[in-house]
Design a protein around this motif. Structure first.
Motif, mmCIF file in Angstrom:
data_model
loop_
_atom_site.group_PDB
_atom_site.id
_atom_site.type_symbol
_atom_site.label_atom_id
_atom_site.label_comp_id
_atom_site.label_asym_id
_atom_site.label_seq_id
_atom_site.Cartn_x
_atom_site.Cartn_y
_atom_site.Cartn_z
ATOM 1 N N SER A 182 -3.789 8.416 18.389
ATOM 2 C CA SER A 182 -3.534 8.869 19.770
ATOM 3 C C SER A 182 -3.025 7.723 20.644
ATOM 4 N N LYS A 183 -3.311 6.485 20.232
ATOM 5 C CA LYS A 183 -2.838 5.321 20.998
ATOM 6 C C LYS A 183 -1.580 4.710 20.381
ATOM 7 N N ASN A 184 -0.946 5.435 19.470
ATOM 8 C CA ASN A 184 0.327 5.003 18.867
ATOM 9 C C ASN A 184 0.231 3.771 17.977
ATOM 10 N N CYS A 185 -0.923 3.566 17.380
ATOM 11 C CA CYS A 185 -1.039 2.494 16.393
ATOM 12 C C CYS A 185 -0.082 2.819 15.236
ATOM 13 N N ASP A 186 0.585 1.805 14.678
ATOM 14 C CA ASP A 186 1.640 2.055 13.698
ATOM 15 C C ASP A 186 1.119 2.239 12.270
ATOM 16 N N GLU A 187 0.176 1.389 11.901
ATOM 17 C CA GLU A 187 -0.278 1.379 10.511
ATOM 18 C C GLU A 187 -1.786 1.187 10.445
ATOM 19 N N ALA A 188 -2.367 1.567 9.304
ATOM 20 C CA ALA A 188 -3.808 1.435 9.163
ATOM 21 C C ALA A 188 -4.186 1.049 7.742
ATOM 22 N N GLN A 189 -5.340 0.414 7.668
ATOM 23 C CA GLN A 189 -5.866 -0.076 6.401
ATOM 24 C C GLN A 189 -7.375 0.078 6.498
ATOM 25 N N GLY A 190 -8.014 0.535 5.438
ATOM 26 C CA GLY A 190 -9.470 0.645 5.490
ATOM 27 C C GLY A 190 -10.002 1.564 4.419
ATOM 28 N N PHE A 191 -11.334 1.535 4.267
ATOM 29 C CA PHE A 191 -11.989 2.311 3.214
ATOM 30 C C PHE A 191 -11.730 3.809 3.360
ATOM 31 N N TYR A 192 -11.464 4.281 4.595
ATOM 32 C CA TYR A 192 -11.169 5.702 4.800
ATOM 33 C C TYR A 192 -9.957 6.128 3.949
ATOM 34 N N PHE A 193 -8.984 5.242 3.817
ATOM 35 C CA PHE A 193 -7.797 5.540 3.006
ATOM 36 C C PHE A 193 -7.999 5.084 1.569
ATOM 37 N N SER A 194 -8.416 3.853 1.417
ATOM 38 C CA SER A 194 -8.619 3.314 0.070
ATOM 39 C C SER A 194 -9.343 1.978 0.124
ATOM 40 N N ARG A 195 -10.219 1.783 -0.834
ATOM 41 C CA ARG A 195 -10.798 0.457 -1.043
ATOM 42 C C ARG A 195 -9.718 -0.417 -1.685
ATOM 43 N N PRO A 196 -9.923 -1.728 -1.703
ATOM 44 C CA PRO A 196 -9.009 -2.577 -2.465
ATOM 45 C C PRO A 196 -9.016 -2.150 -3.944
ATOM 46 N N LEU A 197 -7.838 -2.080 -4.570
ATOM 47 C CA LEU A 197 -7.700 -1.538 -5.929
ATOM 48 C C LEU A 197 -7.217 -2.599 -6.906
ATOM 49 N N THR A 198 -7.622 -2.453 -8.161
ATOM 50 C CA THR A 198 -7.016 -3.300 -9.197
ATOM 51 C C THR A 198 -5.570 -2.844 -9.376
ATOM 52 N N MET A 199 -4.756 -3.680 -10.015
ATOM 53 C CA MET A 199 -3.354 -3.312 -10.177
ATOM 54 C C MET A 199 -3.201 -2.015 -10.963
ATOM 55 N N SER A 200 -4.068 -1.774 -11.945
ATOM 56 C CA SER A 200 -3.901 -0.531 -12.703
ATOM 57 C C SER A 200 -4.304 0.686 -11.863
ATOM 58 N N GLN A 201 -5.340 0.539 -11.035
ATOM 59 C CA GLN A 201 -5.693 1.633 -10.109
ATOM 60 C C GLN A 201 -4.567 1.887 -9.105
ATOM 61 N N LEU A 202 -3.973 0.808 -8.611
ATOM 62 C CA LEU A 202 -2.884 0.960 -7.644
ATOM 63 C C LEU A 202 -1.693 1.671 -8.296
ATOM 64 N N THR A 203 -1.391 1.300 -9.520
ATOM 65 C CA THR A 203 -0.273 1.920 -10.251
ATOM 66 C C THR A 203 -0.497 3.431 -10.369
ATOM 67 N N GLU A 204 -1.728 3.826 -10.719
ATOM 68 C CA GLU A 204 -2.060 5.255 -10.814
ATOM 69 C C GLU A 204 -1.860 5.945 -9.464
ATOM 70 N N LYS A 205 -2.350 5.304 -8.417
ATOM 71 C CA LYS A 205 -2.268 5.898 -7.074
ATOM 72 C C LYS A 205 -0.809 6.091 -6.644
ATOM 73 N N ILE A 206 0.014 5.112 -6.955
ATOM 74 C CA ILE A 206 1.431 5.192 -6.595
ATOM 75 C C ILE A 206 2.094 6.334 -7.371
ATOM 76 N N LYS A 207 1.747 6.468 -8.638
ATOM 77 C CA LYS A 207 2.297 7.558 -9.472
ATOM 78 C C LYS A 207 1.899 8.911 -8.901
ATOM 79 N N ASP A 208 0.613 9.035 -8.490
ATOM 80 C CA ASP A 208 0.118 10.297 -7.925
ATOM 81 C C ASP A 208 0.858 10.665 -6.645
ATOM 82 N N ASN A 209 1.277 9.632 -5.903
ATOM 83 C CA ASN A 209 1.960 9.859 -4.628
ATOM 84 C C ASN A 209 3.381 10.384 -4.799
ATOM 85 N N GLU A 210 3.940 10.173 -5.994
ATOM 86 C CA GLU A 210 5.348 10.538 -6.227
ATOM 87 C C GLU A 210 5.555 12.042 -6.142
#
Ligand code: G
Ligand code: G
Ligand code: MN
Ligand code: NA
Length: 254
Positions: A226-254
């Motif tokens: 509501s205050k026009n913040c551009d980007e966000a990072q945090g556990f609500y979206f995702s915890r920090p991921l290992t590279m293999s977890q990140l790869t899976e997540k990116i594939k799922d997003n496709e």
């Protein structure tokens, strides 16, 4: 000091690894980047957060080889992910004070990016407010050299230091990261929501985008949207991921 000796051996013994926390574009609702976060798998103490060993690494000077390893490994892994998935993710890497002041920083990053073949505009360096405010003239020069190379620059932990807002426009910054201590207090401390809103307005006036850190729930997200913040990072979206977890997540997003 026991830990200092362990720290000295940790690089050779391959005890460090990186995790990656997604950064979400709030307009598009998509992952547009990741922040690389260092972890140490200590042979006796187990997994340690950088908060537990970065200060020691700074004192001993070991932060220079460790920081170099972080940059090299993160750039390589993100380049590999890009080749594998075709997705261009921005990579944010934290720089400590000593690394930022190292005279070899600019040339070593230039060489590293050329060797790895990662586009310079995909690398973002996160530098804390206190590091930048420590020596404003030198910091300004270094930031300009990095920016000329094509990197993007973010001020980290914003709101926790002593920066006078009037100094911000001296620095060629693309992003400002609102510290998670502010985000945590949004719903309970009206003054913190007012400050956060003011920071966003001010950053936008200077053409700087705002990333909110440490988003843990929907209410925090809704306030920031509501205050026009551009980007966000945090556990609500995702915890920090290992590279293999990140790869899976990116594939799922496709
Ligand atoms: O991921 P975590 O919340 O445990 O990180 C704790 C702190 O360590 C944060 O302030 C973060 O900026 C810092 N940090 C994480 N990775 C690195 C790194 O590679 N280099 C430096 N200098 N600091 C890091
Ligand atoms: O200071 P810096 O922004 O580099 O630190 C990022 C740190 O914040 C990382 O160590 C990460 O683990 C932590 N972090 C990321 N998201 C959240 C969150 O939603 N809540 C909390 N408490 N910590 C978070
Ligand atoms: Mn950071
Ligand atoms: Na931060």
């Amino acid at each position: 000091l026991l830990l200092a000796n362990d720290l000295r051996k940790a690089l050779d013994h391959e005890e460090f690894y990186l995790v990656y926390q997604p950064q979400i574009d709030l307009d598009k609702g998509q992952i547009i980047g990741v922040e690389a976060l260092l972890r140490w798998n200590h042979p006796v103490l187990g997994h340690l957060s950088p908060a537990q060993f970065i200060p020691l690494a700074e004192e001993t000077g070991l932060i220079l080889p460790i920081g170099r390893w972080v940059l090299l490994t993160a750039c390589r892994q993100i380049r590999e992910l890009q080749q594998l998935s075709g997705v261009r993710l921005r990579l944010a890497v934290n720089l400590s004070a000593k690394q930022f002041r190292d005279v070899g920083l600019v040339s070593s990053i230039r060489e590293l990016l050329a060797d790895i073949g990662l586009e310079t505009d995909l690398l973002e360096l996160e530098i804390t407010e206190s590091t930048l405010m420590d020596n404003i003239d030198n910091a300004t020069r270094t930031l300009h050299s990095l920016r000329e190379m094509g990197l993007t620059l973010a001020i980290d932990d914003f709101g926790t230091g002593y920066s006078s807002l009037s100094y911000l426009h001296h620095f060629p910054l693309q992003r400002l990261k609102v510290d998670k201590t502010f985000v945590r207090r949004l719903s309970t401390h009206p003054e913190d929501s007012a400050i956060t809103e003011a920071i966003i307005v001010m950053a936008h006036t200077m053409g700087i985008k705002v990333v909110a850190e440490g988003i843990e729930n929907k209410q925090e997200l809704e306030f920031l949207v509501s205050k026009n913040c551009d980007e966000a990072q945090g556990f609500y979206f995702s915890r920090p991921l290992t590279m293999s977890q990140l790869t899976e997540k990116i594939k799922d997003n496709e």
